[in-house]
Design a protein around this motif. Sequence first.
Motif, PDB file in Angstrom:
ATOM      1  N   PRO A   1       0.381  -0.999   0.082  1.00  0.00           N
ATOM      2  CA  PRO A   1       0.116  -0.105  -0.492  1.00  0.00           C
ATOM      3  C   PRO A   1       0.806   0.984   0.218  1.00  0.00           C
ATOM      4  CG  PRO A   1      -0.633  -1.202   1.027  1.00  0.00           C
ATOM      5  CD  PRO A   1       0.475  -2.303   0.764  1.00  0.00           C
ATOM      6  N   GLY A   2       0.354   2.454  -0.697  1.00  0.00           N
ATOM      7  CA  GLY A   2       1.297   3.940  -0.332  1.00  0.00           C
ATOM      8  C   GLY A   2       1.849   3.561  -1.965  1.00  0.00           C
ATOM      9  N   MET A   3       2.478   2.579  -3.116  1.00  0.00           N
ATOM     10  CA  MET A   3       3.508   2.345  -3.352  1.00  0.00           C
ATOM     11  C   MET A   3       2.220   2.945  -4.824  1.00  0.00           C
ATOM     12  SD  MET A   3       4.788  -1.554  -4.062  1.00  0.00           S
ATOM     13  CE  MET A   3       6.544  -1.062  -5.288  1.00  0.00           C
ATOM     14  N   THR A   4       3.462   3.600  -5.430  1.00  0.00           N
ATOM     15  CA  THR A   4       2.841   4.620  -6.553  1.00  0.00           C
ATOM     16  C   THR A   4       3.402   4.126  -7.913  1.00  0.00           C
ATOM     17  OG1 THR A   4       3.880   6.780  -6.819  1.00  0.00           O
ATOM     18  CG2 THR A   4       2.148   6.392  -5.197  1.00  0.00           C
ATOM     19  N   GLY A   5       2.090   4.334  -9.383  1.00  0.00           N
ATOM     20  CA  GLY A   5       2.792   3.964 -10.779  1.00  0.00           C
ATOM     21  C   GLY A   5       1.998   4.558 -11.211  1.00  0.00           C
ATOM     22  N   SER A   6       1.916   3.884 -12.644  1.00  0.00           N
ATOM     23  CA  SER A   6       1.466   4.605 -14.185  1.00  0.00           C
ATOM     24  C   SER A   6       0.807   3.426 -14.876  1.00  0.00           C
ATOM     25  CB  SER A   6       1.933   5.746 -14.840  1.00  0.00           C
ATOM     26  OG  SER A   6       3.094   4.343 -15.437  1.00  0.00           O
ATOM     27  N   GLY A   7      -0.352   3.829 -15.300  1.00  0.00           N
ATOM     28  CA  GLY A   7      -1.208   3.153 -16.406  1.00  0.00           C
ATOM     29  C   GLY A   7      -1.244   3.262 -17.468  1.00  0.00           C
ATOM     30  N   ARG A   8      -1.641   3.027 -18.565  1.00  0.00           N
ATOM     31  CA  ARG A   8      -1.751   3.772 -20.445  1.00  0.00           C
ATOM     32  C   ARG A   8      -3.127   3.056 -20.469  1.00  0.00           C
ATOM     33  NH1 ARG A   8       3.960   1.692 -20.132  1.00  0.00           N
ATOM     34  NH2 ARG A   8       5.480   3.954 -20.124  1.00  0.00           N
ATOM     35  N   THR A   9      -3.773   3.890 -21.804  1.00  0.00           N
ATOM     36  CA  THR A   9      -5.425   3.397 -22.085  1.00  0.00           C
ATOM     37  C   THR A   9      -5.733   4.499 -23.186  1.00  0.00           C
ATOM     38  OG1 THR A   9      -7.069   3.099 -21.314  1.00  0.00           O
ATOM     39  CG2 THR A   9      -6.391   4.857 -20.331  1.00  0.00           C
ATOM     40  N   VAL A  10      -6.140   4.718 -23.617  1.00  0.00           N
ATOM     41  CA  VAL A  10      -6.576   5.395 -24.769  1.00  0.00           C
ATOM     42  C   VAL A  10      -7.774   5.681 -24.349  1.00  0.00           C
ATOM     43  CG1 VAL A  10      -7.389   5.482 -27.200  1.00  0.00           C
ATOM     44  CG2 VAL A  10      -5.025   3.865 -26.804  1.00  0.00           C
ATOM     45  N   PHE A  11      -7.928   6.820 -23.813  1.00  0.00           N
ATOM     46  CA  PHE A  11      -9.490   7.350 -23.670  1.00  0.00           C
ATOM     47  C   PHE A  11     -10.283   7.985 -25.504  1.00  0.00           C
ATOM     48  CE2 PHE A  11      -6.889   8.714 -19.951  1.00  0.00           C
ATOM     49  CZ  PHE A  11      -7.862   8.493 -18.937  1.00  0.00           C
ATOM     50  N   GLU A  12      -9.416   7.926 -26.259  1.00  0.00           N
ATOM     51  CA  GLU A  12     -10.198   8.423 -27.753  1.00  0.00           C
ATOM     52  C   GLU A  12      -9.899   8.872 -28.542  1.00  0.00           C
ATOM     53  OE1 GLU A  12     -12.252  12.955 -28.816  1.00  0.00           O
ATOM     54  OE2 GLU A  12     -11.668  13.115 -26.661  1.00  0.00           O
ATOM     55  N   GLY A  13     -10.095   8.814 -29.582  1.00  0.00           N
ATOM     56  CA  GLY A  13      -9.290   8.296 -30.898  1.00  0.00           C
ATOM     57  C   GLY A  13      -8.083   6.886 -30.832  1.00  0.00           C
ATOM     58  N   GLY A  14      -6.763   7.415 -31.491  1.00  0.00           N
ATOM     59  CA  GLY A  14      -6.093   6.166 -30.649  1.00  0.00           C
ATOM     60  C   GLY A  14      -4.454   6.788 -29.289  1.00  0.00           C
ATOM     61  N   LYS A  15      -4.496   7.780 -29.615  1.00  0.00           N
ATOM     62  CA  LYS A  15      -3.224   8.286 -28.694  1.00  0.00           C
ATOM     63  C   LYS A  15      -3.283   7.682 -27.114  1.00  0.00           C
ATOM     64  CE  LYS A  15      -1.947  12.386 -26.841  1.00  0.00           C
ATOM     65  NZ  LYS A  15      -1.995  13.572 -26.518  1.00  0.00           N
ATOM     66  N   VAL A  16      -2.338   6.882 -27.095  1.00  0.00           N
ATOM     67  CA  VAL A  16      -1.451   6.284 -25.548  1.00  0.00           C
ATOM     68  C   VAL A  16      -1.846   7.225 -24.412  1.00  0.00           C
ATOM     69  CG1 VAL A  16      -0.927   4.983 -24.193  1.00  0.00           C
ATOM     70  CG2 VAL A  16      -1.341   4.160 -26.820  1.00  0.00           C
ATOM     71  N   GLU A  17      -2.551   7.434 -23.483  1.00  0.00           N
ATOM     72  CA  GLU A  17      -1.930   7.885 -22.262  1.00  0.00           C
ATOM     73  C   GLU A  17      -1.843   7.977 -21.339  1.00  0.00           C
ATOM     74  OE1 GLU A  17      -5.053  11.923 -22.155  1.00  0.00           O
ATOM     75  OE2 GLU A  17      -5.796  10.931 -24.262  1.00  0.00           O
ATOM     76  N   GLU A  18      -1.463   7.910 -20.128  1.00  0.00           N
ATOM     77  CA  GLU A  18      -1.229   7.844 -18.977  1.00  0.00           C
ATOM     78  C   GLU A  18      -2.200   8.136 -17.660  1.00  0.00           C
ATOM     79  OE1 GLU A  18       3.182   8.351 -17.178  1.00  0.00           O
ATOM     80  OE2 GLU A  18       3.639   6.812 -19.301  1.00  0.00           O
ATOM     81  N   PHE A  19      -2.272   7.586 -16.527  1.00  0.00           N
ATOM     82  CA  PHE A  19      -3.106   7.933 -15.320  1.00  0.00           C
ATOM     83  C   PHE A  19      -1.638   6.982 -14.744  1.00  0.00           C
ATOM     84  CE2 PHE A  19      -4.615   4.262 -16.954  1.00  0.00           C
ATOM     85  CZ  PHE A  19      -4.516   3.513 -15.910  1.00  0.00           C
ATOM     86  N   GLY A  20      -1.957   8.247 -12.833  1.00  0.00           N
ATOM     87  CA  GLY A  20      -1.178   8.008 -11.999  1.00  0.00           C
ATOM     88  C   GLY A  20      -2.267   6.693 -10.850  1.00  0.00           C
ATOM     89  N   VAL A  21      -1.003   6.172 -10.448  1.00  0.00           N
ATOM     90  CA  VAL A  21      -1.719   4.972  -9.538  1.00  0.00           C
ATOM     91  C   VAL A  21      -1.061   4.786  -8.172  1.00  0.00           C
ATOM     92  CG1 VAL A  21      -2.155   2.455  -9.297  1.00  0.00           C
ATOM     93  CG2 VAL A  21      -1.971   3.355 -12.048  1.00  0.00           C
TER      94      VAL A  21
END
Length: 161
Positions: A33-53
């Motif tokens: 618990p408390g570790m941080t990282g990132s995820g990758r997804t496509v919210f719109e179109g074909g552009k891969v974007e990062e979000f925090g985790v």
Amino acid sequence: MRRLLPALIFALLVPAPPLRAATPTLPLEAIRPGMTGSGRTVFEGGKVEEFGVEILGVLKDAVGPQQDLILARLHGEKVEYTGVVSGMSGSPIYIDGKLIGALSYRIGTFAKEPIAGITPIADMMRLTGSSASAAGAERAPDLLGRLLQGSGGSDGGAASS
């Protein structure tokens, strides 16, 4: 034989696309618990974007026998607005550049709070006949990189962390 000779010469002269190195994994036992990282997804179109985790914890046998679930809160403008949506399933999640698993559950039926369940990479590799070692030496195939490379995506380096 004469028809095969030009094809053989062509195959030998045309360089093969470079192979991408497999992605290092982080074993479930190392996730806290408390570790941080990132995820990758496509919210719109074909552009891969990062979000925090942010890791909230690990739920043992949450999905079924020997099927654990990593609980996480997602951070970022888009995920905090939409919450976890079904199209995000399969999004890879990384901590310190190591793959921990894929986003697989939205926690809460009507919740907009971005709390997600992550299927550990070891569980997925077990399905393919591979096994993730406790030391994290096992490497997962770079499927996102292959997808981006095969689709001609300009963000081919997005998958290597």
